[in-house]
Write a protein that holds these residues in place. Sequence first.
Motif, short mmCIF file in Angstrom:
data_model
loop_
_atom_site.label_atom_id
_atom_site.label_comp_id
_atom_site.label_asym_id
_atom_site.label_seq_id
_atom_site.Cartn_x
_atom_site.Cartn_y
_atom_site.Cartn_z
N LYS A 172 -15.66 21.15 22.79
CA LYS A 172 -15.42 19.77 23.19
C LYS A 172 -15.94 19.56 24.60
O LYS A 172 -15.70 20.40 25.48
CB LYS A 172 -13.91 19.49 23.12
CG LYS A 172 -13.54 18.05 23.29
CD LYS A 172 -12.05 17.87 23.05
CE LYS A 172 -11.66 16.42 23.20
NZ LYS A 172 -10.21 16.22 23.09
N ASN A 199 -16.95 16.53 27.85
CA ASN A 199 -16.75 15.19 28.40
C ASN A 199 -17.82 15.03 29.47
O ASN A 199 -17.66 15.50 30.60
CB ASN A 199 -15.35 15.05 28.99
CG ASN A 199 -15.08 13.65 29.51
OD1 ASN A 199 -15.94 12.78 29.44
ND2 ASN A 199 -13.89 13.44 30.03
N VAL A 204 -14.26 20.57 28.00
CA VAL A 204 -12.84 20.26 27.90
C VAL A 204 -12.14 21.49 27.34
O VAL A 204 -12.55 22.04 26.32
CB VAL A 204 -12.61 19.04 26.98
CG1 VAL A 204 -11.11 18.76 26.84
CG2 VAL A 204 -13.33 17.81 27.51
#
Length: 92
Positions: A78, A80, A85
């Motif tokens: 993940k 960002n 993340v």
Amino acid sequence: MKKINVEHVNDLARLKEEDLEKYEVKLNDIMTEIDKILDVEINTKEIMISPIENINRYYDESEIELIDKKEVLEMANKTNGDFIVVSRVIND
């Protein structure tokens, strides 16, 4: 050392009066050594933290293969923006 300064040190250190002369000689010796240090002429403005210029390296930097930032972000579960993340590991 001036008598007044020795008496001031005596007040701070709470020395016995009979020890005052002995400490006056020692304080004068200390002040003489400090004057020698202050009189040293320094020809450089560089700060020397240590007289030895050792650099601690535990690996040879030429052997390290760096991964491209884009590759790392692609491998992350993940992201960002430009950041990865991760799960929170510390509870409030």
